[in-house]
Design a protein around this motif. Structure first.
Motif, mmCIF file in Angstrom:
data_model
loop_
_atom_site.group_PDB
_atom_site.id
_atom_site.type_symbol
_atom_site.label_atom_id
_atom_site.label_comp_id
_atom_site.label_asym_id
_atom_site.label_seq_id
_atom_site.Cartn_x
_atom_site.Cartn_y
_atom_site.Cartn_z
ATOM 1 N N THR A 49 0.837 -1.191 0.000
ATOM 2 C CA THR A 49 0.000 0.000 0.000
ATOM 3 C C THR A 49 0.878 1.248 0.000
ATOM 4 O OG1 THR A 49 -0.108 0.176 2.422
ATOM 5 C CG2 THR A 49 -1.747 -1.233 1.330
ATOM 6 N N GLN A 77 0.860 3.531 2.178
ATOM 7 C CA GLN A 77 1.351 3.760 3.532
ATOM 8 C C GLN A 77 2.661 3.024 3.779
ATOM 9 O OE1 GLN A 77 -0.200 5.905 5.664
ATOM 10 N NE2 GLN A 77 1.614 5.667 6.951
ATOM 11 N N ASP A 78 2.820 1.841 3.209
ATOM 12 C CA ASP A 78 4.062 1.087 3.368
ATOM 13 C C ASP A 78 5.257 1.889 2.860
ATOM 14 O OD1 ASP A 78 2.643 -1.111 4.376
ATOM 15 O OD2 ASP A 78 2.332 -1.932 2.370
ATOM 16 N N LEU A 99 5.400 5.258 2.595
ATOM 17 C CA LEU A 99 5.568 6.550 3.260
ATOM 18 C C LEU A 99 6.206 6.404 4.642
ATOM 19 C CD1 LEU A 99 2.247 8.348 2.247
ATOM 20 C CD2 LEU A 99 4.560 8.747 1.354
ATOM 21 N N TYR A 100 5.511 5.763 5.557
ATOM 22 C CA TYR A 100 6.077 5.594 6.903
ATOM 23 C C TYR A 100 5.277 4.557 7.667
ATOM 24 C CZ TYR A 100 2.249 8.373 8.941
ATOM 25 O OH TYR A 100 1.021 8.833 9.338
ATOM 26 N N GLN A 101 5.870 4.052 8.740
ATOM 27 C CA GLN A 101 5.221 3.118 9.649
ATOM 28 C C GLN A 101 5.326 3.662 11.072
ATOM 29 O OE1 GLN A 101 3.505 0.205 8.901
ATOM 30 N NE2 GLN A 101 3.739 0.883 6.768
ATOM 31 N N TYR A 102 4.230 3.553 11.792
ATOM 32 C CA TYR A 102 4.178 4.001 13.195
ATOM 33 C C TYR A 102 3.880 2.792 14.067
ATOM 34 C CZ TYR A 102 2.196 6.137 17.423
ATOM 35 O OH TYR A 102 1.912 6.474 18.715
ATOM 36 N N GLY A 112 8.806 7.760 1.561
ATOM 37 C CA GLY A 112 8.847 8.845 2.535
ATOM 38 C C GLY A 112 10.234 9.419 2.702
ATOM 39 N N ASP A 134 -2.847 6.188 -6.189
ATOM 40 C CA ASP A 134 -2.448 6.768 -4.906
ATOM 41 C C ASP A 134 -1.098 7.473 -5.014
ATOM 42 O OD1 ASP A 134 -4.761 5.715 -3.844
ATOM 43 O OD2 ASP A 134 -3.771 3.934 -3.015
ATOM 44 N N TYR A 143 3.790 14.882 1.951
ATOM 45 C CA TYR A 143 2.821 14.031 2.640
ATOM 46 C C TYR A 143 2.821 14.410 4.116
ATOM 47 C CZ TYR A 143 6.918 11.396 4.218
ATOM 48 O OH TYR A 143 8.119 11.039 4.780
ATOM 49 N N ILE A 163 2.558 13.279 8.184
ATOM 50 C CA ILE A 163 2.685 12.243 9.205
ATOM 51 C C ILE A 163 1.631 12.576 10.258
ATOM 52 C CG2 ILE A 163 4.196 11.149 10.902
ATOM 53 C CD1 ILE A 163 6.557 11.872 9.183
#
Length: 403
Positions: A156, A158-159, A161-164, A205, A232, A242, A244
């Motif tokens: 996706t 999100q993968d 861009l970043y992970q929280y 990201g 996307d 983007y 966060i």
């Protein structure tokens, strides 16, 4: 004098001694008796001028030509900051980068993507160097490690861009004394709550961080993605930024987060929003397994790579990658290399077998390397059998063995 052909002395239609006068001739018209028109001199240094615009030239020699890249078009300008330090190190695959021999079309398309600040979509069969192109550009232009983002059907936006990681953060705060993050009743309890320790930027990201020079982002096999991912990506590519969310909703939006470069890499995020300064060189590879929507394609520079056309190109590829193994002189041009007899025969066999099914260039390199160390030069039939074992057809077409 009446009847003289007007014009500059010595120009078309007039000879130095006054010959060429002819009544009834129109000004500027030539007579057959004047002979063929003079050939205009070639433009001085035409080839040099044509190459002047190239930032990436495919010569595999490192340089700082990226510093001469003109300002972006008005609609592709970004003002992110503060500027981040580029991580040290090479491209991440120095042998492949220094051995890659790009086609002139690939060189032009890479430069078009650099100038226009647009993603480069590279399609072609396996083994044509789609992924290696990213490392070659990063190596020559000294753009640092390539950010590699392999794509699957489950990937996706999100993968990338970043992970929280909220669970680890809550666990750390629940320990006696609050652990390294200090005490506090909630996840945003105070200045000692270092939320950045639990945020790590992905390859996309990280590429969009505000660097002075563009980073190289390799989005590998995008044709394997979910149907929504290309759309996307368009939004992020157009904005060059983007959010966060976990930082943006805090009163103090700044934090120092981890990057995709390494577990020790850190980047300062000022207000919960990341905006690039130099738009990254995004190289997306595709094996052509699916079509992309027109809205996606029109925002990309599209390049199609093909298999080497003939034996000379295949020979040069083998010499470039395996010259040291095969004992070729270091100072020779790979394009003019003379391979050992066994390697030459394997190149010819690979070239013939391509007509019967899909083969990749790295299969040829594997076969030449393996047969060289197996010492089968006096048994060519055994060498062929061994080579064919590491050069199976990659397609469903009927195999056709050639003796």
């Amino acid at each position: 004098m009446a009847g003289d052909t007007p014009g500059r002395p010595g120009g078309p239609g007039r000879s130095p001694d006054g010959a060429g006068r002819a009544q009834g001739r129109r000004p500027g018209r030539r007579d057959r008796r004047d002979g063929p028109p003079p050939t205009p001199p070639p433009a001085p240094a035409a080839d040099a001028r044509a190459a002047d615009w190239l930032i990436y030239n495919g010569g595999r020699v490192q340089h700082d030509g990226i510093d001469h890249l003109p300002d972006p078009p008005p609609w592709r300008r970004f003002d992110g900051g503060p500027l981040q330090d580029r991580p040290p190190g090479g491209s991440g695959n120095e042998h492949a980068a220094a051995s890659y021999r790009p086609h002139p079309d690939a060189v032009r398309h890479v430069n078009a993507a650099l100038y226009l600040r647009r993603p480069l979509l590279v399609t072609g069969p396996p083994g044509t160097g789609k992924s290696t192109l990213a490392y070659a550009v990063a190596h020559e232009l000294k753009l640092g490690p390539v950010l590699h983002w392999p794509i699957t059907s489950r990937t996706t936006l999100q993968d990338g861009l970043y992970q929280y990681d909220p669970l680890t953060r809550l666990y750390a705060q629940g320990r006696p004394g609050g652990g390294a993050d200090g005490p506090g009743p909630g996840p945003d309890s105070g200045p000692e709550d270092d939320i950045g320790r639990y945020i790590r930027l992905g390859p996309l990201g990280t590429a969009l961080l505000p660097y002075e020079r563009p980073r190289v982002l390799l989005i590998d096999e995008i044709d394997k993605s979910d149907i929504d991912l290309p759309g996307d990506l368009l939004t992020v590519f157009e904005k060059g930024s983007y959010d966060i969310v976990e930082l943006a909703r805090r009163e103090a939006g700044g934090a120092t987060v981890m990057t995709a470069d390494s577990t020790t890499g850190r980047a300062e995020i000022a207000d919960g929003t990341v905006t690039c300064h130099a738009f990254p060189l995004v190289i997306m590879t595709s094996n052509g397994e699916r079509e992309f929507p027109p809205a996606f394609l029109r925002r990309c520079v599209s390049l199609k790579l093909r298999q080497p056309a003939g034996l000379p190109e295949l020979t040069a590829i083998v010499a470039q990658h395996l010259g040291g193994v095969l004992g070729l002189p270091d100072d020779g041009d790979a394009a003019d290399a003379e391979l050992p007899e066994q390697a030459r025969q394997l190149v010819e066999r690979f070239y013939r077998r391509r007509d019967s099914g899909l083969l990749a260039n790295d299969q040829l390199l594997n076969a030449v390397y393996l047969c060289h160390h197996a010492v089968l030069s006096d048994r060519p039939q055994d060498a062929y059998q061994l080579a064919d074992q590491v050069m199976p057809f990659l397609s469903a077409e009927t195999e056709h063995e050639e003796d």
